[in-house]
Write a protein that holds these residues in place. Structure first.
Motif, short mmCIF file in Angstrom:
data_model
loop_
_atom_site.label_atom_id
_atom_site.label_comp_id
_atom_site.label_asym_id
_atom_site.label_seq_id
_atom_site.Cartn_x
_atom_site.Cartn_y
_atom_site.Cartn_z
N PRO A 129 1.84 -3.19 1.49
CA PRO A 129 1.46 -3.91 0.28
C PRO A 129 0.04 -3.58 -0.31
CG PRO A 129 2.46 -5.35 1.38
CD PRO A 129 2.33 -4.06 2.25
N ASP A 130 -0.90 -3.24 0.55
CA ASP A 130 -2.21 -2.81 0.25
C ASP A 130 -2.60 -1.35 0.25
OD1 ASP A 130 -1.75 -2.56 3.23
OD2 ASP A 130 -3.70 -2.59 3.78
N ARG A 131 -1.49 -0.47 0.48
CA ARG A 131 -1.53 0.94 0.32
C ARG A 131 -0.24 1.36 -0.30
NH1 ARG A 131 -1.95 1.74 6.32
NH2 ARG A 131 -1.05 -0.54 6.26
N PRO A 132 -0.21 1.15 -1.54
CA PRO A 132 1.23 1.45 -2.26
C PRO A 132 1.81 2.91 -2.30
CG PRO A 132 -0.53 0.48 -3.73
CD PRO A 132 -1.01 0.47 -2.35
N ASP A 133 0.71 3.63 -2.21
CA ASP A 133 1.06 5.23 -2.16
C ASP A 133 1.35 5.61 -0.95
OD1 ASP A 133 -1.42 4.85 -1.27
OD2 ASP A 133 -2.09 7.17 -2.31
#
Length: 344
Positions: free
Chosen positions: A44-48
């Motif tokens: 969730p904190d690094r969507p890519d």
């Protein structure tokens, strides 16, 4: 097996790897493999970013089980690091015990490039015309590997086009191409569409997360497209071309361009054929329509290539042995002379 040993085992083996990957596709199409859906670990904190698990099994003459664990962190590029990193675990199908752990990013790149070469050999063979102009949209590591494996097909190219959103990447790739193709013109283009209009074969090897290329004049000359990065083409393009895939179930997921097209049309499968259909002459691509090959990337390819690499490196003494990796191999404690455990 560290990366240096993997690199050495694959060096100069492009033609052998192309044939090996083609045989893996034939085994897969004949039902001699198990290739479950890939599992995507997302953050969730690094969507890519994502890490993907690809379990698989190949029976028949190969006989190997295993899993590839490969990460894709696009933010690495800004820090000068490769986008992807991976390990490959090979398991003995008789006991289930892992027998090798290999650096997997080189194997992944090689099998991806070999897969592209298998598809292009089949498609250009059916059309009976070798391409003279090839273009690359996206100019990173995968593009370099694909170029190396396409070179093994013996094409005599007049022009190679390059386009990348990062100017430094495209210029660096152009330098590589000039060394690998001294007789071809290397041309930089200002957009993907302009490159496509001037290519008989176009390769998408980007990090695109969503479609960015729509239908246009570039479709009029009926090019062949290797859509390796899977998410570059808009639904209108998928609707306008003949789509060939490596595996229907796998490619219709994770918001690939074909998956988006399927969702847009009430679940209809946009693929006309699989690569297995081409290799077994069950399908012939048309000469009067553009054709797009979209390979999701099968774990069975990693296993076949990984097992080949392991055997080659072991023969050359390049595999590093870890003694007593599995330490406690006895099911119970050692018995006394009576054959029964001692009880105090």
């Amino acid at each position: 097996m560290p990366g240096a040993a993997v690199h050495q085992a694959l060096r100069g083996e492009e033609r052998e790897l192309i044939d090996l990957v083609e045989q893996a596709y034939l085994l897969h199409g004949a039902g001699s493999t198990v290739n479950p859906p890939s599992y995507f670990l997302r953050f969730p904190d690094r969507p890519d970013a994502r890490i993907i698990a690809l379990p698989a099994s190949v029976s028949d003459t190969v006989g190997v089980d295993g899993i590839k664990w490969i990460s894709s962190f696009p933010a690495n590029l800004a820090a000068g690091l490769p986008r992807a990193s991976a390990v490959l675990i090979l398991n003995d199908p008789r006991t289930g015990f892992p027998y090798a752990c290999l650096e997997g990013s080189i194997i992944s790149a090689a099998r991806t490039a070999a897969s592209a070469a298998v598809a292009m050999r089949a498609m250009t063979g059916q059309r009976g015309v070798a391409p003279r102009r090839v273009g690359f949209v996206g100019t990173g590591l995968i593009a370099r590997y694909i170029d190396r494996y396409l070179l093994a097909l013996g094409w005599e190219l007049d022009e190679i086009g390059v386009f990348d959103l990062v100017a430094g990447s495209s210029s660096g790739f152009a330098v590589h191409l000039r060394g690998a193709h001294p007789d071809a013109r290397i041309v930089g283009y200002g957009s993907a569409e302009e490159l496509l209009e001037n290519s008989d074969v176009a390769i998408f090897a980007t990090t695109a997360a969503a479609p960015h290329v729509g239908a246009g004049r570039w479709l009029e000359h009926n090019p062949l497209v290797l859509h390796v990065s899977l998410r570059d083409l808009a639904v209108e393009v998928i609707d306008a071309v003949v789509n060939v895939v490596d595996d229907r179930d796998h490619v219709l997921q994770a918001n690939t361009s074909l998956h988006l097209a399927q969702q847009a049309h009430g679940g209809a499968d946009p693929a006309a054929a699989t690569l297995y259909d081409l290799l077994t002459d069950r399908f012939t691509i048309p000469v009067d329509r553009p054709v797009v090959f979209s390979p999701f990337g099968l774990g069975v390819l990693d296993l076949v290539v990984g097992d080949h690499v392991f055997r080659a490196a072991r023969e050359c003494g390049e595999a590093l042995v870890v003694d007593r990796f599995f330490f406690d191999m006895q099911r119970h404690s050692a018995p006394d002379s009576s054959g029964l455990p001692t009880v105090s």
